[in-house]
Write an enzyme that holds these catalytic residues in place. Structure first.
Site, mmCIF file in Angstrom:
data_model
loop_
_atom_site.group_PDB
_atom_site.id
_atom_site.type_symbol
_atom_site.label_atom_id
_atom_site.label_comp_id
_atom_site.label_asym_id
_atom_site.label_seq_id
_atom_site.Cartn_x
_atom_site.Cartn_y
_atom_site.Cartn_z
ATOM 1 N N LYS A 54 49.667 24.391 30.676
ATOM 2 C CA LYS A 54 50.978 25.052 30.741
ATOM 3 C C LYS A 54 51.480 25.329 29.322
ATOM 4 C CE LYS A 54 52.240 23.177 35.208
ATOM 5 N NZ LYS A 54 52.720 22.028 35.958
ATOM 6 N N GLN A 98 56.772 17.159 35.499
ATOM 7 C CA GLN A 98 55.457 17.136 36.140
ATOM 8 C C GLN A 98 55.407 16.018 37.195
ATOM 9 O OE1 GLN A 98 52.806 19.348 35.475
ATOM 10 N NE2 GLN A 98 51.923 18.361 37.260
ATOM 11 N N ASP A 121 60.579 25.459 38.716
ATOM 12 C CA ASP A 121 59.633 25.080 39.769
ATOM 13 C C ASP A 121 60.198 25.403 41.157
ATOM 14 O OD1 ASP A 121 57.117 24.137 39.210
ATOM 15 O OD2 ASP A 121 57.752 22.071 38.800
#
Ligand code: NAD
Length: 297
Positions: A54, A98, A121
């Site tokens: 990422k 995460q 997200d």
């Protein structure tokens, strides 16, 4: 019939190129780079790889990457304090924590602490609610990537029968909401579904997000259907000690019947980070009050 392979890797490359072009425009207009913060707690090896990828792709698209690596012993208060600091930081447009988090940390509580307009997200309940009622918000990256691939292949999805296998908050449920928003007739199948093969056989579109290697067989697929395989499963390889990745769909038999199918790897997988970068850029434009033609991306 031999199915057409849907090349998610190529599509993701194209999307990242569009993101990079718009990120350069953003930088000129805002006099700063769009910024994505990624928080990693602990040392989960798969998460390490995701976070590294990422960060690399964020920078390659001309955006700023802020990585925060915290030890597995990080307390709830320390993590919430970092999220709060990132919420207030005007150089941070998107925040991604995460998952999975170490067991002593409550994932829902941490996600709820992220400012909804930085929740790239799309996991915050505010964004889940916005998706459910059709308001603009952030949509989880993997299902949004699947819809992009489907629209690229099929054009208008309206009226098509879609079966989503899996009802997780991250993939299955938002996938079903997105397909409903595209006017598909949507069935959500899960571990308690009776006669799954018969349910799948009705579908023009099959999205498998289960986490069971090669569970969906070719015999289940309606001839000509479009199959999107979200599953990523590591199984023993041909040589001793080696492993390989397979999806939730048995690729060889399904490609004999389907009209089009995503491979694993190289299908849905590469879309997730590309869509994350897209969401981060959209967040940056919104945070600065700048116009972005959402059709351009
Ligand atoms: P999850 O474990 O949270 O959910 C799995 C779902 O499958 C559940 O809703 C369950 O009801 C359903 N299920 C389980 N067994 C079933 C059965 N026998 N028949 C029908 N349904 C059944 O998983 P998830 O987070 O949604 O992920 C699903 C898969 O997608 C995993 O393989 C994961 O690695 C992969 N994934 C890939 C990406 C990507 O970037 N491509 C992103 C997220 C998840």
């Amino acid at each position: 019939m031999t199915a057409q392979r849907i090349d998610g890797k190529a599509f993701a490359e194209g999307l990242r190129a569009k993101v990079a072009a718009l990120a350069a425009t953003f930088e000129r207009q805002a006099a700063r780079k769009a910024g994505l913060a990624v928080v990693l707690v602990g040392e989960d090896p798969a998460s390490e790889v995701y976070v590294r990828n990422k960060g690399r792709q964020t920078v390659a698209c001309g955006m700023a990457s802020f990585e925060h690596r915290l030890p597995a012993t990080t307390t709830r208060a320390e993590l919430l304090a970092l999220v709060e600091k990132l919420n207030r930081d005007r150089f941070v447009d998107g925040i991604l924590v995460q998952l999975p988090l170490p067991a002593h940390l409550d994932e829902l509580e941490v996600i709820a602490a992220i400012a909804p307009d930085k929740d790239v997200d799309g996991f915050h309940v505010i964004n889940a609610g916005r998706l459910a009622v059709g308001q603009p918000g952030f949509v989880p990256c993997t299902p949004l990537g699947c819809v992009m691939l489907l629209k690229d292949r099929l054009g208008d999805l309206s009226g098509l029968d879609a079966v989503v296998i899996g009802r997780s908050n991250i993939v299955g449920k938002p996938m079903a909401q997105l397909l409903l928003a595209e006017s598909c007739t949507v069935t959500v199948a899960h571990s308690r579904t009776r006669d799954l093969p018969a349910v799948v056989r009705r579908a023009d579109i099959v999205v498998a997000a289960v986490g069971r290697p090669e569970m969906v067989r070719g015999e289940w697929i309606r001839p000509g259907a479009t199959v999107i395989d979200v599953g990523i499963n590591r199984v023993p390889g041909a040589e001793p000690g080696k492993t390989r990745l397979v999806g939730d769909v048995h690729f060889a038999s399904a490609s004999e019947v389907a009209g089009a199918i995503t491979p694993v790897p190289g299908g849905v997988g590469p879309m997730t980070i590309a869509v994350l970068l897209r969401n981060a850029l959209v967040a940056a434009y919104r945070n600065e009050g700048l116009e972005l033609d959402s059709a351009a991306i």
